[in-house]
Design a protein around this motif. Sequence first.
Motif, PDB file in Angstrom:
ATOM      1  N   GLY A  26       0.840  -1.189   0.000  1.00 11.30           N
ATOM      2  CA  GLY A  26       0.000   0.000   0.000  1.00 11.30           C
ATOM      3  C   GLY A  26       0.875   1.238   0.000  1.00 11.30           C
ATOM      4  O   GLY A  26       1.881   1.300   0.722  1.00 11.30           O
ATOM      5  N   VAL A  27       0.504   2.218  -0.811  1.00  6.30           N
ATOM      6  CA  VAL A  27       1.298   3.446  -0.938  1.00  6.30           C
ATOM      7  C   VAL A  27       0.402   4.657  -0.688  1.00  6.30           C
ATOM      8  O   VAL A  27      -0.678   4.771  -1.280  1.00  6.30           O
ATOM      9  N   ASP A  28       0.855   5.536   0.177  1.00 10.55           N
ATOM     10  CA  ASP A  28       0.155   6.793   0.445  1.00 10.55           C
ATOM     11  C   ASP A  28       1.013   7.930  -0.092  1.00 10.55           C
ATOM     12  O   ASP A  28       2.095   8.199   0.433  1.00 10.55           O
ATOM     13  N   ILE A  29       0.538   8.586  -1.161  1.00 13.26           N
ATOM     14  CA  ILE A  29       1.279   9.688  -1.759  1.00 13.26           C
ATOM     15  C   ILE A  29       0.723  10.996  -1.215  1.00 13.26           C
ATOM     16  O   ILE A  29      -0.448  11.331  -1.435  1.00 13.26           O
ATOM     17  N   ILE A  34       6.053  10.206   0.480  1.00 11.87           N
ATOM     18  CA  ILE A  34       5.424   8.963   0.040  1.00 11.87           C
ATOM     19  C   ILE A  34       5.721   7.907   1.098  1.00 11.87           C
ATOM     20  O   ILE A  34       6.876   7.721   1.496  1.00 11.87           O
ATOM     21  N   GLU A  35       4.676   7.243   1.550  1.00  8.82           N
ATOM     22  CA  GLU A  35       4.845   6.147   2.502  1.00  8.82           C
ATOM     23  C   GLU A  35       4.345   4.865   1.858  1.00  8.82           C
ATOM     24  O   GLU A  35       3.222   4.814   1.351  1.00  8.82           O
ATOM     25  N   LEU A  64       8.237   7.476  -6.504  1.00  9.09           N
ATOM     26  CA  LEU A  64       7.382   6.324  -6.227  1.00  9.09           C
ATOM     27  C   LEU A  64       8.105   5.019  -6.532  1.00  9.09           C
ATOM     28  O   LEU A  64       8.102   4.085  -5.714  1.00  9.09           O
ATOM     29  N   PHE A  65       8.734   4.949  -7.699  1.00  7.61           N
ATOM     30  CA  PHE A  65       9.436   3.718  -8.056  1.00  7.61           C
ATOM     31  C   PHE A  65      10.615   3.462  -7.123  1.00  7.61           C
ATOM     32  O   PHE A  65      10.955   2.314  -6.823  1.00  7.61           O
ATOM     33  N   GLY A  66      11.256   4.531  -6.656  1.00  9.54           N
ATOM     34  CA  GLY A  66      12.346   4.361  -5.705  1.00  9.54           C
ATOM     35  C   GLY A  66      11.870   3.778  -4.389  1.00  9.54           C
ATOM     36  O   GLY A  66      12.507   2.882  -3.813  1.00  9.54           O
ATOM     37  N   VAL A  67      10.738   4.255  -3.898  1.00 12.16           N
ATOM     38  CA  VAL A  67      10.164   3.728  -2.663  1.00 12.16           C
ATOM     39  C   VAL A  67       9.802   2.256  -2.836  1.00 12.16           C
ATOM     40  O   VAL A  67      10.085   1.416  -1.968  1.00 12.16           O
ATOM     41  N   LEU A  68       9.180   1.931  -3.962  1.00 10.02           N
ATOM     42  CA  LEU A  68       8.762   0.551  -4.194  1.00 10.02           C
ATOM     43  C   LEU A  68       9.964  -0.384  -4.331  1.00 10.02           C
ATOM     44  O   LEU A  68       9.940  -1.523  -3.837  1.00 10.02           O
TER      45      LEU A  68
END
Length: 322
Positions: A26-29, A34-35, A64-68
Amino acid sequence: MTLSSTPVLPAPRTSGPSATRTVRIGVDIGGTKIEAVAVDQDCNVLHTVRRPTGFGNDALLSSLFGVLEELRDAENLAECALSGLGIGIPGTVNTESGYVANAVNVGVAGLDLGSLVEAEQGLPVAVENDVNAAAIGAHYLLSDGDASGSSAYLNLGTGLAAGYVGNGVVVRGASGAAGEIGHLPLGMQGEKCPCGQKGCLELIASGSGIARQWKGPGQWPAVSLFEAALDGDPLAQAVQQRLFEGAATAIRILGLTYDPASIYIGGGLNALGQPLLNGIQRELARFSAPSPFLSGLALGDRVQLVPPGLPIGSVGAAIAAD
């Protein structure tokens, strides 16, 4: 990619002792960060990654891709099978296609977010409005086991918006605008709102509303406001009172429209804590005093703050991905 009839609570799933553990992401932008979380079948958070949010389509996707990538490389997830990915993002979200429009806080005018992330990650992707995702997360994490019931979520952040979950399903409306109560012209002032109307509730009951009215010291206008009000500053007390009245009006709207069992308050202003809740409950009591009907609803007893640090947005996005 449709979520229109997705239950808030995933159906229980079981696995044998040798089965691979199944997790969802799950991603919260948000406007500043970004979490991303990985959760198991019972929505226990297994790993969390946070990074600053990029502004604009390319920068947002890069962050986003970095976080994932960082999340998926976590050692404790190495033996897990990923079943899906949910994303909560501000703006107008087409949950069927995953297209996002008017996400002004992150510099996105239009972005085919769902398809781009699905192609890059190789996972089924669900995209949800961030307030709806938080409403799902709050409902699941704070429901005391009654996850099939009803709750409303009031987000007091830069703006004001709400989400509603009834019978285990988040309500979006025909165009996804359900819960945009911050743009009801009930703000008791004639100022023009960025939405084009005048006197919107958001103008007095939000972080941006406070910043327009109060130019006190410090990085956080709301904190400065509450400190000055406590010290007796008349302007601060007037602005604070408008905040309480506006938030209590929003809760009355939710109570009289949906009659939820619980009303959760989150967003950046939630950090003001008990003084915020006390002020809102005081206004609800004042509104109710002359009305036996409103008093009987006991809306003040249904209101609670989301506990600090509870990841309702990212967990809600993960649930939406089920």
